[in-house]
Design an enzyme around this catalytic site. Structure first.
Site, PDB file in Angstrom:
ATOM      1  N   SER A   1       0.821  -1.222   0.000  1.00  0.00           N
ATOM      2  CA  SER A   1       0.000   0.000   0.000  1.00  0.00           C
ATOM      3  C   SER A   1       0.851   1.268   0.000  1.00  0.00           C
ATOM      4  O   SER A   1       0.360   2.344  -0.320  1.00  0.00           O
ATOM      5  CB  SER A   1      -0.952   0.014   1.200  1.00  0.00           C
ATOM      6  OG  SER A   1      -0.220   0.029   2.419  1.00  0.00           O
ATOM      7  N   GLY A   2       2.120   1.138   0.370  1.00  0.00           N
ATOM      8  CA  GLY A   2       3.010   2.291   0.386  1.00  0.00           C
ATOM      9  C   GLY A   2       3.427   2.755   1.765  1.00  0.00           C
ATOM     10  O   GLY A   2       4.014   3.827   1.916  1.00  0.00           O
TER      11      GLY A   2
ATOM     12  N   SER B   1      -0.112  -4.780  10.440  1.00  0.00           N
ATOM     13  CA  SER B   1      -0.839  -4.747  11.721  1.00  0.00           C
ATOM     14  C   SER B   1      -2.363  -4.793  11.542  1.00  0.00           C
ATOM     15  O   SER B   1      -3.056  -3.836  11.841  1.00  0.00           O
ATOM     16  CB  SER B   1      -0.410  -3.544  12.563  1.00  0.00           C
ATOM     17  OG  SER B   1      -0.478  -2.322  11.869  1.00  0.00           O
TER      18      SER B   1
END
Length: 155
Positions: free
Chosen positions: A36-37, A106
């Site tokens: 996602s970056g 996470s």
């Protein structure tokens, strides 16, 4: 925990370190899908802070799993332990007066909440890096989505 372990108070306080650094210390917790970056954003912010003489450090999920958490896999239990350990390490950076930028998938809210509870209220900033699954699959720099589709990896 053993009853023979006693916390040793440091001779230099977090407030002393913050004053010397001329900035607040905290955790910027980047969470989101793989690819996602998160790490890219965290590292760009770290670079900008560095050029402003702000004490900072990036804790990256893969890098941590090469050392501190090399013994953990990707089961729910191992993911929780991974984040617990990272939270404790990040807290040490905050106590040292630094901004610590963490980049971890996470996925469990409870794990992120645990980290939030071990630091003071203004020391944890959660940043969700929103990115569609399709975009992450197209990026797939580590080949994880492709391996998962082929059944080569789980979790």
């Amino acid at each position: 925990m053993s009853k023979n372990i006693v916390w040793h108070q440091a001779s230099i306080s977090k407030q002393d370190r913050r004053q010397k650094n001329n900035h607040h210390s905290c955790i910027l917790w980047f969470t989101g899908l793989s690819a996602s970056g998160k790490s890219t954003i965290a590292n760009e912010i770290a670079k900008a802070l560095f050029h402003q003489n702000v004490q900072q450090y990036v804790l990256d999920g893969d890098n941590i799993r090469h050392g501190l958490n090399h013994d953990l896999g990707f089961t729910d239990h191992d993911r929780t332990e991974n984040i617990r350990r990272i939270g404790e390490v990040a807290k040490l950076f905050v106590d040292n007066g630094q901004i610590v930028l963490t980049a971890f998938i996470s996925p469990f809210q409870a794990d992120r909440e645990l980290v939030r509870t071990i630091v003071e209220q203004d020391e944890f900033i959660e940043v969700y890096v929103e990115c569609s699954v399709e975009t992450c699959e197209n990026r797939d720099p580590k080949g994880l989505y492709e391996k998962a589709k082929k059944g080569e990896i789980q979790n």
